[in-house]
Each structure stands twice: as structure tokens, then as C-alpha cells.
Scaffold this motif. Structure first.
Motif: not given
Length: 406
Positions: A3, A6, A10, A55, A58, A62
Motif C-alpha cells: 500500500t 495515493a 480516488p 487499498r 490507492r 498510484r
């Protein structure tokens, strides 16, 4: 994947309605062989769970940031705007890694496949961009990839075939039917039946059986969400008057429109004149979903024809069919000659060689500005779904007067 923080907000919101039957009005659904029903249900459960997991979101955000290069630019087309008398803004999906919007959806599905314990991706491709994105994501995440591609498309998209192979994917030629995207999709679905326990079908557009139309739209809505925020910063009115995108299966358009459905913007989807399922088709079932489909008088699926391999498909995503019926989106067509001219016009005014698919949207803007359908002084957002490197051979053939440049 560990994890990580970010780098973007989102992507979109949780899907409002992953209905059990996946319907968009009269369209959508799940029409597949009994052997594929459990696989589709498993994908639905996995996506619903993943999309609600911070998660997963994120990790996807990413990857979209550091691997795909998001957010993509919103580029003012200054010279073209001056010539047309309208303000044209270009949402630059051609700048995303691999050269098109396809990477947005594929990174999401590849992460989902790994979450489901699948070690292999299956995909179909027409123009090759979805195949390249699938091969890219598979290499990144340590998965195997098998891409089905029509033999005719392999011939006209040789560059993308080689890119897939360099990335480690197996490219399987499809020699049946029209040897284009329709037949590649059929073969990929057949292959999934035999290996659904170890492979994930990474469908490339907002079509196919439920949950794919909703899932792919949600992975692609990053285009519209970004563009909406960028327009709010760039435009005095915050929202453009018109939002335009090309439509084949319809994923770049669905992702773009998702950011503007709740606004007063006029939404325009541009189909290829020879593959216009909404304009010339009628309701039918194809590849596991109900939508507008090109058909003959006996209900047999017809062939689509377009200079752009990615729009060479006889159907359209079910959400687009519903948006057409409700009148929220206006769908229209442009021909191959207009598309070829649009590629050159954009290249010579803005220094951007866009994909033939994207040029359909540009061609409509050129026509509408000239005819007065676009009022002088209005603002137009155009999604450039991909770059034109893959189409250079087709452009050269058209320049040299080759007979069939499709």
C-alpha cells in the motif's frame, strides 16, 4: 503490491448500480454460455469488493500516476480554435503510457486479476492499443498475456503487434469471419470458457456480459473526472458547451461522458459511418450483451467497415444505446475521407498526430463548426483517445492512393 500513498484523488465514485442483471434500460444483461456464468459472477463479486476497498483504489491511483502518467493534459488547440471560431480543448489520452486511454482500464483489471489469484490475462484487440496495454500491465505485474487479434488487423497494425510481442504477450491470429475485432472478441470469449479458473478475461471496452460495461466505464471515468476538474479551472463557465468523443465499443466516450452527464454540456458521440451501430443498427445480442447491433434482414450480425481498426465493430456498449434512446447523448457519424483530412488538419495546426479513432471526433468538430451546428464562440472539449503512430502505414497508403486503406 504494498500500500502506498495515493497521488490522485480516488478515480470516480463507487458504482451507483451494479444491478444483478446489469441493465441499462432495455440493454446490457448477461447472455453467455452456462459455463461462463460462474466466471462472470466471480468477476462481478470481485470488482464490487475491490471498488469498495480503499487499498485497491490507492494502488490503482498510484499506478495511474507513476506508470500511466495521469493526469493527462488538457491542451488548448489555439490555432485550430482561431480558424474555426470556437474554443477547442483537447483531453490528451494520447499522452498516457502506451499511447491511449486503454491503459486506464487494463491497469484496473490487471490488479483485479491478481487480487482474484489469476496468473494470466486474455484480451481481444482491434487497433492493437488494448492489446499493447494488456501486454504492458501483464509485464508490470508479473502476469502472462494472450491477445486475440483479427488477421486483417494484424496486417494493418503491425507496429502494435510487435510491441505486444516485445512485452512478452502471445498474439493469436484470428482467421475466421471478417478477421477483425468482432471475430477476435468471439475467440477470446471461447478461450475464456476453457481456462476461467486460471485466467481473467480483460475485456477492452464497455461491452460484453455484465459486469464488464459498468466495470470498464468505472475504470475509464478518470478521463471525464479529470477533464471536468480541468475545465473548471480553465473555463469561465466551468463546463464546456459541447463534449465530443469517438465511439466504437465506446470506452473512451463512456469514461469522458461520465464526468459530464450531470451537467448542461451537450454530449456528442461520433461513430464511423461504416460501423455505426447506433445510427444504422437495431437491438440485438452480441458477445454476451444486448445493444444496438448491425444486422441484416435475417438478424445475422453484419460487418463494420472503418479506416480506424478500433472502430471496426458491429455493436456498441449498452450504456451508449440507453443514452441514445433517452436523448442525453447525440450520436452521429463521419466518413473515412473526413477522418483522414482531420488527422492532417490537427497535425498541421497543433502539432499533434492523433489516432484515426480519435480523428472521428475531430472531424465532427470541423464539420459542425463549418456548418454552424457549433455556434461561434462556444467551447468544445474533444477527447483524443490515442496517438497516431500506429496508423502511419494507413496514412501513407491513403496518400499514395492505395485501394483499400481500411
Amino acid at each position: 503490491m504494498a500500500t502506498v500513498p495515493a497521488l490522485l484523488t480516488p478515480t470516480g465514485s463507487a458504482p451507483a448500480a451494479l444491478a444483478t442483471d446489469g441493465r441499462f434500460g432495455d440493454y446490457g444483461g448477461r447472455f453467455v454460455p452456462e459455463a461462463l456464468v460462474p466466471a462472470c459472477e466471480e468477476v462481478e463479486r470481485a470488482f464490487t469488493d475491490a471498488w469498495a476497498d480503499p487499498r485497491f483504489r490507492r494502488d490503482l491511483d498510484r499506478l495511474l500516476a507513476v506508470h500511466a502518467g495521469r493526469p493527462t493534459a488538457l491542451t488548448p488547440a489555439w490555432r485550430l480554435s482561431a480558424e474555426l471560431g470556437v474554443t477547442v480543448l483537447l483531453k490528451r489520452e494520447d499522452l498516457a503510457h502506451t499511447g491511449s486511454h486503454k491503459i486506464n482500464n487494463v491497469l484496473g483489471q490487471a490488479l483485479l486479476a491478481r487480487r482474484m489469484g489469476r496468473g494470466r490475462l486474455l484480451a481481444e484487440t482491434g487497433a492493437g492499443q488494448h492489446g499493447v496495454a494488456t501486454a504492458t500491465a501483464a509485464a508490470l505485474l508479473g502476469l502472462r498475456a494472450t491477445v486475440y487479434m483479427g488477421e486483417r488487423d494484424i496486417e494493418r497494425q503491425a507496429l502494435n503487434v510487435y510491441r505486444m510481442e516485445v512485452l512478452g504477450a502471445e498474439v493469436v491470429p484470428v482467421r475466421t469471419g471478417s478477421r477483425t475485432l468482432k471475430d477476435a472478441t468471439s475467440e477470446a470469449l471461447r478461450a475464456w470458457v476453457s481456462c476461467a479458473d486460471e485466467a481473467h478475461y480483460c475485456l477492452g471496452s464497455v461491452m460484453g456480459p455484465h459486469p464488464y460495461p459498468t466495470m470498464v466505464r468505472e475504470f475509464q471515468r478518470v478521463i471525464g473526472d479529470e477533464a471536468r476538474a480541468q475545465c473548471a479551472r480553465e473555463l469561465p463557465t466551468a463546463v464546456p458547451d459541447h463534449v465530443v468523443a469517438c465511439v466504437g465499443g465506446g470506452s473512451n466516450a463512456a469514461g469522458t461522458f461520465a464526468g459530464f452527464l450531470g451537467t448542461g454540456a451537450r454530449l456528442v458521440g461520433v461513430e464511423a459511418a461504416g460501423g455505426a451501430a447506433i445510427t444504422h443498427g437495431r437491438p440485438g445480442t452480441l458477445h454476451g450483451f444486448r445493444s444496438y447491433v448491425l444486422q441484416d434482414e435475417h438478424g445475422q450480425v453484419g460487418e463494420a467497415h472503418s479506416v480506424a481498426a478500433g472502430l471496426d465493430y458491429p455493436g456498441v456498449g449498452p450504456e451508449h444505446a440507453h443514452l441514445a434512446d433517452t436523448g442525453r447523448v447525440h450520436y452521429t457519424t463521419v466518413g473515412d475521407d473526413e477522418v483522414l483530412a482531420a488527422v492532417h488538419r490537427l497535425a498541421r495546426t497543433e502539432g499533434i498526430i492523433c489516432a484515426l479513432e480519435s480523428a472521428h471526433a475531430v472531424a465532427w468538430v470541423l464539420r459542425a463548426a463549418t456548418s454552424g451546428e457549433l455556434p461561434r464562440g462556444c467551447t468544445v472539449l474533444v477527447t483524443l483517445s490515442g496517438r497516431g503512430d500506429k496508423d502511419i502505414a494507413t496514412l501513407m497508403a491513403a496518400r499514395d492512393g492505395a485501394g483499400d486503406v481500411r
